[in-house]
Scaffold this active site. Structure first.
Site, PDB file in Angstrom:
ATOM      1  N   HIS A  63      -3.768  -1.582   0.002  1.00 14.24           N
ATOM      2  CA  HIS A  63      -3.590  -1.651  -1.451  1.00 14.24           C
ATOM      3  C   HIS A  63      -2.711  -2.831  -1.838  1.00 14.24           C
ATOM      4  CE1 HIS A  63       0.517   0.152  -1.953  1.00 14.24           C
ATOM      5  NE2 HIS A  63       0.197   0.897  -0.911  1.00 14.24           N
ATOM      6  N   ASP A 174       5.437  -2.721   0.888  1.00 16.01           N
ATOM      7  CA  ASP A 174       4.480  -1.639   0.684  1.00 16.01           C
ATOM      8  C   ASP A 174       3.578  -2.035  -0.484  1.00 16.01           C
ATOM      9  OD1 ASP A 174       3.116   0.712   0.238  1.00 16.01           O
ATOM     10  OD2 ASP A 174       4.874   1.884  -0.357  1.00 16.01           O
ATOM     11  N   GLU A 204      -3.026   2.285  -5.939  1.00 16.68           N
ATOM     12  CA  GLU A 204      -2.734   3.313  -4.940  1.00 16.68           C
ATOM     13  C   GLU A 204      -1.480   4.077  -5.319  1.00 16.68           C
ATOM     14  OE1 GLU A 204      -0.937   5.052  -1.238  1.00 16.68           O
ATOM     15  OE2 GLU A 204      -0.111   3.571  -2.622  1.00 16.68           O
ATOM     16  N   GLU A 205      -0.502   3.339  -5.853  1.00 16.24           N
ATOM     17  CA  GLU A 205       0.785   3.962  -6.181  1.00 16.24           C
ATOM     18  C   GLU A 205       0.703   4.869  -7.404  1.00 16.24           C
ATOM     19  OE1 GLU A 205       3.023   3.873  -4.147  1.00 16.24           O
ATOM     20  OE2 GLU A 205       3.145   1.972  -3.088  1.00 16.24           O
ATOM     21  N   ASP A 227      -1.633   0.859   5.846  1.00 19.67           N
ATOM     22  CA  ASP A 227      -0.529   1.059   4.915  1.00 19.67           C
ATOM     23  C   ASP A 227       0.766   1.015   5.714  1.00 19.67           C
ATOM     24  OD1 ASP A 227       0.963   1.729   2.590  1.00 19.67           O
ATOM     25  OD2 ASP A 227      -0.636   3.028   1.876  1.00 19.67           O
ATOM     26  N   HIS A 312       9.841   2.211  -0.803  1.00 17.14           N
ATOM     27  CA  HIS A 312       9.970   2.363  -2.260  1.00 17.14           C
ATOM     28  C   HIS A 312      11.371   2.004  -2.746  1.00 17.14           C
ATOM     29  CE1 HIS A 312       6.209   4.938  -3.360  1.00 17.14           C
ATOM     30  NE2 HIS A 312       5.936   3.981  -2.481  1.00 17.14           N
TER      31      HIS A 312
END
Length: 343
Positions: A63, A174, A204-205, A227, A312
């Site tokens: 992603h 990420d 994706e998030e 990922d 994150h």
């Protein structure tokens, strides 16, 4: 084709902005990079594809979007209110440097924080809610409204720091490190006797929307999602994490194809590629693999992850040797499968 420097590729990929629903900048960067590998196209969901070759069809996914925030209000005293786009860790908010991405350019700001002298006794124990914070851009309301629009995306200040050894810290590894791994693999797969579709998917998030639509109609025989996953750091359980620098994390889960997982392990052993297993006991992995494997009548899907510390957050860390191990594993797996399929 010139050899790719992994660190330089990661710098280029992490410099581009791509918060959910506003991914245009990273889309343009990828279109430019991928034109050297195959036919490039972008669909209505802003998924970017690079396709080349014919025959047995492999779909490779990572992603391209990142977590961020969105402007919801400009207050009477000129502060900018925000909401989350994706899984922002609220602990990261207070006193962070941010950037508002407006139609006229980037505006720097800081997230508000109460000085410790003015806090109540239990304030330091609280995790802030988005309703508790604002972005201070140093303007009054009239000035702010000339530059900032409701709906503008907001990101934490971009960070790209080379640490000792092969580790790199950046704010959007990420999943730009997964994007990098697939690009590195593409350079090894030129001329392979198969069809390769690299899909760099959006949102994706915010619910895997890009992968849900992007895999549809591709008629892939097999898919590999790439990922990040948890790299061990203090206060984490080692059983929940991979180890930095120990190679690709091969996923094993009820929702993944067990034969593919086993075959990836065998290829890693045969080729001396560093790897580690990631066992996921539930019926989902939390990655785009969950969406791809149930697409149409089902797609045999594997998951390979890159161990990442501080997921994150604005200081995510990966080891470039792990990114390269993932790329090598993808390329060698496909080469072996092509030989088996075409035997």
């Amino acid at each position: 084709m010139n050899e790719i420097n992994t660190s330089e590729l990661l710098f280029k990929l992490t410099s581009a902005v791509g918060v959910g629903g506003a991914e245009e900048e990273i889309v343009e960067v990828l279109k430019d990079i991928l034109k050297d590998y195959g036919e490039v196209c972008v669909d209505g969901a802003n998924n970017v594809y690079c396709t080349f070759g014919e025959g047995y069809h492999f779909l490779l996914d990572a992603h391209l979007d990142e977590i961020g925030m969105i402007v919801t209000e400009i207050t009477d005293d000129g502060f900018v209110k925000i909401a989350k786009c994706g899984g922002i860790d609220n602990r990261m908010l207070l006193a962070s440097e941010v950037c508002i991405h407006t139609k006229s350019g980037e505006i720097k700001g800081v997230i508000t924080n109460i000085p410790p002298h003015l806090q109540k006794a239990d304030d330091e124990k609280k995790v802030p809610d988005f309703s508790d914070v604002s972005v201070d851009i140093g303007m009054n309301k009239e000035e702010a409204e000339k530059l900032v629009s409701l709906g503008d995306r907001v990101t934490f200040k971009r960070n790209f720091t080379k640490l000792l050894g092969n580790q790199i810290s950046a704010s959007v590894l990420d999943d730009r490190s997964g994007v990098a791994a697939i690009i590195l693999a593409l350079s090894e797969l030129q001329g392979v006797n198969a069809k390769i579709t690299a899909m760099f998917s959006t949102q994706e998030e915010t619910g895997m929307k890009g992968a849900k639509t992007g895999a549809y109609g591709k008629e892939a025989d097999e898919a590999i999602a790439v990922d990040v996953s948890f790299g061990y750091s203090p206060l984490c359980k080692k059983s929940d994490c991979g180890e930095m620098g120990k190679g690709a994390m091969i996923g094993v889960s009820p929702i993944l194809d067990r034969k593919m997982s086993d075959a990836l392990v065998e290829v890693a052993k045969e080729k001396g590629i560093p790897y580690q297993l990631e066992i996921m006991g539930s019926g989902r992995t939390g990655t785009n693999a969950d969406a791809i494997t149930v697409n149409q009548s089902g797609v045999k899907t594997a998951l390979i992850s890159i161990p990442e510390k501080y997921m994150h957050s604005p200081i995510e860390i990966v080891d470039t040797t792990d990114v390269e191990s993932v790329a090598k594993l993808i390329a060698e797996y496909i080469k072996k499968r092509v030989g088996e399929v075409n035997a």
